[in-house]
Design an enzyme around this catalytic site. Structure first.
Site, PDB file in Angstrom:
ATOM      1  CE1 TYR A  61      67.419 -86.127   8.121  1.00 16.03           C
ATOM      2  CE2 TYR A  61      67.489 -83.943   7.145  1.00 16.03           C
ATOM      3  CZ  TYR A  61      67.055 -84.804   8.137  1.00 16.03           C
ATOM      4  OH  TYR A  61      66.260 -84.339   9.151  1.00 16.03           O
ATOM      5  CG  HIS A  66      68.988 -80.223   8.931  1.00 17.43           C
ATOM      6  ND1 HIS A  66      69.167 -80.498  10.264  1.00 17.43           N
ATOM      7  CD2 HIS A  66      68.074 -81.108   8.496  1.00 17.43           C
ATOM      8  CE1 HIS A  66      68.373 -81.493  10.627  1.00 17.43           C
ATOM      9  NE2 HIS A  66      67.692 -81.889   9.564  1.00 17.43           N
ATOM     10  NE  ARG A  79      77.318 -77.452  19.804  1.00 16.83           N
ATOM     11  CZ  ARG A  79      76.836 -77.573  18.603  1.00 16.83           C
ATOM     12  NH1 ARG A  79      75.711 -76.977  18.281  1.00 16.83           N
ATOM     13  NH2 ARG A  79      77.444 -78.278  17.685  1.00 16.83           N
ATOM     14  NE  ARG A  80      80.682 -75.741  19.148  1.00 15.82           N
ATOM     15  CZ  ARG A  80      79.695 -75.108  18.521  1.00 15.82           C
ATOM     16  NH1 ARG A  80      79.261 -73.947  18.974  1.00 15.82           N
ATOM     17  NH2 ARG A  80      79.161 -75.643  17.453  1.00 15.82           N
ATOM     18  CG  HIS A 108      69.810 -84.017  18.537  1.00 19.91           C
ATOM     19  ND1 HIS A 108      68.840 -84.904  18.118  1.00 19.91           N
ATOM     20  CD2 HIS A 108      70.220 -83.353  17.407  1.00 19.91           C
ATOM     21  CE1 HIS A 108      68.671 -84.770  16.810  1.00 19.91           C
ATOM     22  NE2 HIS A 108      69.503 -83.847  16.355  1.00 19.91           N
ATOM     23  CG  PHE A 109      75.479 -83.825  17.536  1.00 17.28           C
ATOM     24  CD1 PHE A 109      76.685 -84.445  17.724  1.00 17.28           C
ATOM     25  CD2 PHE A 109      75.391 -82.455  17.771  1.00 17.28           C
ATOM     26  CE1 PHE A 109      77.792 -83.746  18.169  1.00 17.28           C
ATOM     27  CE2 PHE A 109      76.484 -81.748  18.224  1.00 17.28           C
ATOM     28  CZ  PHE A 109      77.699 -82.393  18.421  1.00 17.28           C
ATOM     29  CG  HIS A 110      77.548 -87.602  20.906  1.00 16.05           C
ATOM     30  ND1 HIS A 110      77.645 -86.239  20.992  1.00 16.05           N
ATOM     31  CD2 HIS A 110      78.804 -88.052  20.655  1.00 16.05           C
ATOM     32  CE1 HIS A 110      78.910 -85.876  20.811  1.00 16.05           C
ATOM     33  NE2 HIS A 110      79.631 -86.956  20.600  1.00 16.05           N
TER      34      HIS A 110
HETATM   35 FE1  HAS Z   1      69.502 -82.987  14.274  1.00 23.14          FE
HETATM   36  C1  HAS Z   1      71.126 -80.225  15.558  1.00 23.14           C
HETATM   37  C2  HAS Z   1      66.536 -81.297  14.326  1.00 23.14           C
HETATM   38  C3  HAS Z   1      67.915 -85.695  12.808  1.00 23.14           C
HETATM   39  C4  HAS Z   1      72.554 -84.396  13.581  1.00 23.14           C
HETATM   40  N1  HAS Z   1      71.452 -82.427  14.559  1.00 23.14           N
HETATM   41  C5  HAS Z   1      71.911 -81.253  15.108  1.00 23.14           C
HETATM   42  C6  HAS Z   1      73.346 -81.259  15.108  1.00 23.14           C
HETATM   43  C7  HAS Z   1      73.747 -82.431  14.512  1.00 23.14           C
HETATM   44  C8  HAS Z   1      72.544 -83.154  14.174  1.00 23.14           C
HETATM   45  C9  HAS Z   1      75.169 -82.866  14.254  1.00 23.14           C
HETATM   46  O1  HAS Z   1      65.592 -78.396  14.600  1.00 23.14           O
HETATM   47  C10 HAS Z   1      74.247 -80.158  15.668  1.00 23.14           C
HETATM   48  C11 HAS Z   1      74.664 -79.204  14.593  1.00 23.14           C
HETATM   49  C12 HAS Z   1      75.606 -78.160  15.159  1.00 23.14           C
HETATM   50  O2  HAS Z   1      76.823 -78.413  15.156  1.00 23.14           O
HETATM   51  O3  HAS Z   1      75.128 -77.127  15.638  1.00 23.14           O
HETATM   52  N2  HAS Z   1      67.584 -83.416  13.729  1.00 23.14           N
HETATM   53  C13 HAS Z   1      66.518 -82.604  13.849  1.00 23.14           C
HETATM   54  C14 HAS Z   1      65.324 -83.284  13.372  1.00 23.14           C
HETATM   55  C15 HAS Z   1      65.716 -84.524  12.953  1.00 23.14           C
HETATM   56  C16 HAS Z   1      67.138 -84.592  13.162  1.00 23.14           C
HETATM   57  C17 HAS Z   1      63.926 -82.745  13.344  1.00 23.14           C
HETATM   58  N3  HAS Z   1      70.106 -84.709  13.393  1.00 23.14           N
HETATM   59  C18 HAS Z   1      69.292 -85.681  12.848  1.00 23.14           C
HETATM   60  C19 HAS Z   1      70.089 -86.727  12.278  1.00 23.14           C
HETATM   61  C20 HAS Z   1      71.403 -86.362  12.491  1.00 23.14           C
HETATM   62  C21 HAS Z   1      71.396 -85.088  13.195  1.00 23.14           C
HETATM   63  C22 HAS Z   1      69.529 -87.943  11.582  1.00 23.14           C
HETATM   64  C23 HAS Z   1      72.654 -87.036  12.105  1.00 23.14           C
HETATM   65  C24 HAS Z   1      72.718 -88.102  11.372  1.00 23.14           C
HETATM   66  N4  HAS Z   1      68.944 -81.129  14.854  1.00 23.14           N
HETATM   67  C25 HAS Z   1      67.689 -80.618  14.741  1.00 23.14           C
HETATM   68  C26 HAS Z   1      67.702 -79.197  15.146  1.00 23.14           C
HETATM   69  C27 HAS Z   1      69.007 -78.891  15.507  1.00 23.14           C
HETATM   70  C28 HAS Z   1      69.764 -80.124  15.304  1.00 23.14           C
HETATM   71  C29 HAS Z   1      66.583 -78.253  15.180  1.00 23.14           C
HETATM   72  C30 HAS Z   1      69.557 -77.524  15.974  1.00 23.14           C
HETATM   73  C31 HAS Z   1      69.675 -77.495  17.455  1.00 23.14           C
HETATM   74  C32 HAS Z   1      70.285 -76.182  17.906  1.00 23.14           C
HETATM   75  O4  HAS Z   1      69.550 -75.368  18.461  1.00 23.14           O
HETATM   76  O5  HAS Z   1      71.495 -75.957  17.712  1.00 23.14           O
HETATM   77  C33 HAS Z   1      64.819 -85.578  12.319  1.00 23.14           C
HETATM   78  O6  HAS Z   1      65.305 -85.936  11.045  1.00 23.14           O
HETATM   79  C34 HAS Z   1      64.680 -86.788  13.199  1.00 23.14           C
HETATM   80  C35 HAS Z   1      63.657 -87.769  12.661  1.00 23.14           C
HETATM   81  C36 HAS Z   1      63.849 -89.121  13.270  1.00 23.14           C
HETATM   82  C37 HAS Z   1      62.906 -89.893  13.761  1.00 23.14           C
HETATM   83  C38 HAS Z   1      63.272 -91.203  14.402  1.00 23.14           C
HETATM   84  C39 HAS Z   1      62.839 -92.410  13.584  1.00 23.14           C
HETATM   85  C40 HAS Z   1      63.261 -93.662  14.266  1.00 23.14           C
HETATM   86  C41 HAS Z   1      63.794 -94.747  13.648  1.00 23.14           C
HETATM   87  C42 HAS Z   1      64.201 -95.928  14.490  1.00 23.14           C
HETATM   88  C43 HAS Z   1      63.085 -96.947  14.575  1.00 23.14           C
HETATM   89  C44 HAS Z   1      63.472 -98.091  15.442  1.00 23.14           C
HETATM   90  C45 HAS Z   1      63.183 -99.378  15.185  1.00 23.14           C
HETATM   91  C46 HAS Z   1      63.662-100.434  16.128  1.00 23.14           C
HETATM   92  C47 HAS Z   1      62.432 -99.815  13.984  1.00 23.14           C
HETATM   93  C48 HAS Z   1      61.491 -89.486  13.707  1.00 23.14           C
HETATM   94  C49 HAS Z   1      63.962 -94.843  12.169  1.00 23.14           C
HETATM   95  C50 HAS Z   1      62.518-101.069  16.864  1.00 23.14           C
HETATM   96  C51 HAS Z   1      63.010-102.255  17.584  1.00 23.14           C
HETATM   97  C52 HAS Z   1      63.222-102.344  18.909  1.00 23.14           C
HETATM   98  C53 HAS Z   1      63.879-103.539  19.451  1.00 23.14           C
HETATM   99  C54 HAS Z   1      62.808-101.271  19.863  1.00 23.14           C
END
Ligand code: HAS
Length: 539
Positions: free
Chosen positions: A220, A216, A433-434, A370-372
């Site tokens: 980051y 995990h 998933r796969r 999610h991860f894409h």
């Molecule tokens: Fe995740 C599974 C939970 C973030 C990547 N994640 C994965 C896997 C990958 C991955 C590759 O709790 C699969 C792993 C595998 O092979 O099995 N993930 C989270 C959580 C977050 C999160 C809580 N993941 C990421 C990020 C990744 C990533 C970042 C890659 C870079 N993830 C999980 C969990 C799994 C998981 C479980 C396991 C699932 C399972 O059962 O297998 C958090 O860090 C997310 C927080 C993000 C936010 C969004 C903030 C928004 C922003 C944009 C603002 C937009 C603006 C534009 C300012 C709260 C910063 C506004 C302007 C306009 C014009 C609209």
């Protein structure tokens, strides 16, 4: 600033090699989505089957591209913001170590037909070349990090403050160094000996737990270089100022503390680990989302400041005053598309993290959905955008085909949202998933054929094809730029944005306190997890 020839060559190859590999990675992405929907009946292209193709896709896109980029961007940031040289011999050593590692992994996948995927879970076993290659890739990135430390310490002797971009990139590699220790233990003491035939059995649950302690925090390591760019470069592109330097630093600090003690949220469904520790790591996962919420706020406020400076009125008028289609400010298109995608990627992460809801989506196509939208969204667009920008700067070559260059990130934005919608909608209905879906669930002749899933597969195909077209455009722009003539001076120029508010609070310019807190939290969150693992598996 002027760039030394050797540094220019180093950055050029560190940035270009992964883009060349990406051609294979992207091609296999298209093959995956077509095959899953049953549109192509075989994955035996280039002699590679479904699982080998998926391994290649994951390793190239998620491991090689991200690691080479983080090292290259880190080298550039340290030199540019500290205005000091790094030891270039050591930097080249890091490059060659990573390259040899990558070639070994490629050999294991393409020639030895490894199909253990990027997570290499036992009892699947790969040939030794795969593990040795992976270790070399990581060691190469450590060498780069260790090379920055003397330069940073020399700078700190003379300066109280640490530039924000440097603070961010050192945070990235601190997390990387800490989190790669458990996976190094898994590979060196379990998987490699098994692959070499030195041991018969290994403890699979222990191996998985060590992997996710790394896995995990790995996300980051992918994300934080892009946050560095959002804080350091984005405000400058849009003639704005970073809303808050303090908030940006707090966000990096929270990543140091919370990135690692959360890995068990990937193992909610694993037997052998007690539910209390799963729940505690579930809560810690919500905590690690906070720095991203802070980033969402800081970046939005930075965008709003730019819009208002450009004369916008009303609550949301600023949204329409941003340079979405300005060909000269094209990097903005990569960032804003990524940010937009990441809103959905982040929310779906919170869904995954919710212990009981995770049981609905775990191991379904929801997870790749999610991860894409995370690593395949903001991270990917950030990496390819910044790569193109740096290549243009250090070679003195103008970016070619500016209209295509502007189209590419917006097509990726549209494609990835459609793709994610298809994968996640289908995942909620239970699409695995796969899987060899082309032969089973998507094949009307198979007894396992599931007609209800087909619509979701076809939505994913539409998204996947649009993403593929977007990347074809990117490759045209990238390689046309690389092969064009030099038009201006070669330089290392990273946009250095001003902040509306800055902090000189010592603890937000240093790391010791945060590393100590992180280590304590890791010990608390993982001691009982490992106790459970050993108890339930008998040692
Ligand atoms: Fe995740 C599974 C939970 C973030 C990547 N994640 C994965 C896997 C990958 C991955 C590759 O709790 C699969 C792993 C595998 O092979 O099995 N993930 C989270 C959580 C977050 C999160 C809580 N993941 C990421 C990020 C990744 C990533 C970042 C890659 C870079 N993830 C999980 C969990 C799994 C998981 C479980 C396991 C699932 C399972 O059962 O297998 C958090 O860090 C997310 C927080 C993000 C936010 C969004 C903030 C928004 C922003 C944009 C603002 C937009 C603006 C534009 C300012 C709260 C910063 C506004 C302007 C306009 C014009 C609209």
């Amino acid at each position: 600033m002027k760039i030394a020839r050797s540094l220019k060559n180093l950055l050029f190859w560190e940035l270009t090699i992964p883009i060349i590999l990406l051609v294979l990675g992207i091609y296999h992405g298209l093959m995956q989505v077509l095959y899953r929907a049953g549109i192509i009946k075989s994955m035996e292209f280039l002699g590679i089957n479904y699982y080998q193709g998926l391994t290649l896709h994951g390793v190239v896109n998620a491991i090689a591209l991200t690691t080479f980029f983080a090292v290259a961007f880190g080298n550039a940031i340290i030199v540019y913001f500290l205005k000091r040289e790094i030891n270039l011999k050591v930097a080249w050593l890091s490059f060659w170590t990573m390259l040899i590692g990558t070639l070994l992994v490629a050999y294991a996948i393409l020639i030895q037909k490894t199909d253990v995927l990027y997570t290499f879970y036992p009892p699947l076993v790969a040939p030794p070349a795969f593990y040795i290659g992976a270790v070399l890739l990581v060691v190469g990135s450590w060498i780069a990090f260790f090379n920055w430390i003397p330069t940073y310490l020399a700078y700190k002797k003379e300066n109280k403050e640490t530039p924000l971009a440097v603070y961010g990139i050192l945070t990235t590699f601190l997390i990387w160094f800490l989190c790669t220790i458990p996976v190094a233990i898994e590979i060196l003491f379990m998987l490699l000996p098994k692959s070499l035939g030195l041991v018969e059995e290994i403890n699979n649950l222990l191996a998985r737990t060590l992997f996710w302690m790394f896995g995990h925090a790995l996300v980051y390591f992918w994300l934080l270089p892009i946050y560095v760019a959002l804080y350091a470069m984005l405000p400058k592109i849009i003639n704005s100022k970073l809303f808050s330097d303090t908030f940006a630093r707090i966000s990096f600090v929270l990543f140091i503390i919370f990135s690692i003690p959360v890995g068990v949220h990937h193992q909610y469904a694993d037997p052998g680990i007690g539910t209390s520790w799963k729940l505690i790591q579930g809560f810690l996962t919500f905590a690690v989302a906070i720095p991203s919420f802070i980033t969402a706020f800081t970046v939005s406020a930075t965008l709003e400041y730019a819009g208002r400076k450009n004369g916008s009125n009303g609550l949301f008028g600023w949204l329409f005053k941003l340079p979405y289609f300005d060909k000269e400010k094209w990097l903005f298109a990569y960032f804003i598309s990524g940010l937009f995608v990441f809103i959905i990627g982040g929310i779906t992460g919170i869904v995954n993290a919710s212990y009981n809801v995770n049981l609905v989506v775990h191991n379904t196509s929801y997870v790749p959905g999610h991860f894409h939208l995370t690593v395949g969204g903001l991270v990917f667009l950030g990496i390819i955008g910044i790569t193109l920008y740096l290549i243009s700067e250090i070679t003195g070559k103008e970016v070619k085909f500016k209209t295509l260059n502007l189209l590419s990130p917006y097509l990726w934005l549209i494609g990835s949202i459609i793709f994610g919608f298809g994968m996640m909608g289908g995942g909620i209905l239970g699409i695995p998933r796969r899987t060899h879906m082309g032969l089973t669930y998507s094949n009307p002749d198979s007894p396992l054929y599931n007609p209800d899933w087909m619509i979701w597969n076809h939505i994913s195909v539409i998204g996947g094809v649009i993403m593929f077209i977007s990347m074809v455009l990117y490759f045209i722009v990238f390689f046309a730029t690389v092969f064009s003539k030099k038009e201006r001076e070669e330089k290392l120029e990273i946009m250095d944005s001003e902040a509306l508010e800055k902090t000189d609070n010592k603890v937000l310019h240093e790391f010791k306190l945060w590393i100590a807190i992180a280590l304590i939290l890791i010990v608390i969150a993982y001691t009982f997890v490992y106790y459970d693992v050993f108890r339930s598996t008998g040692g």
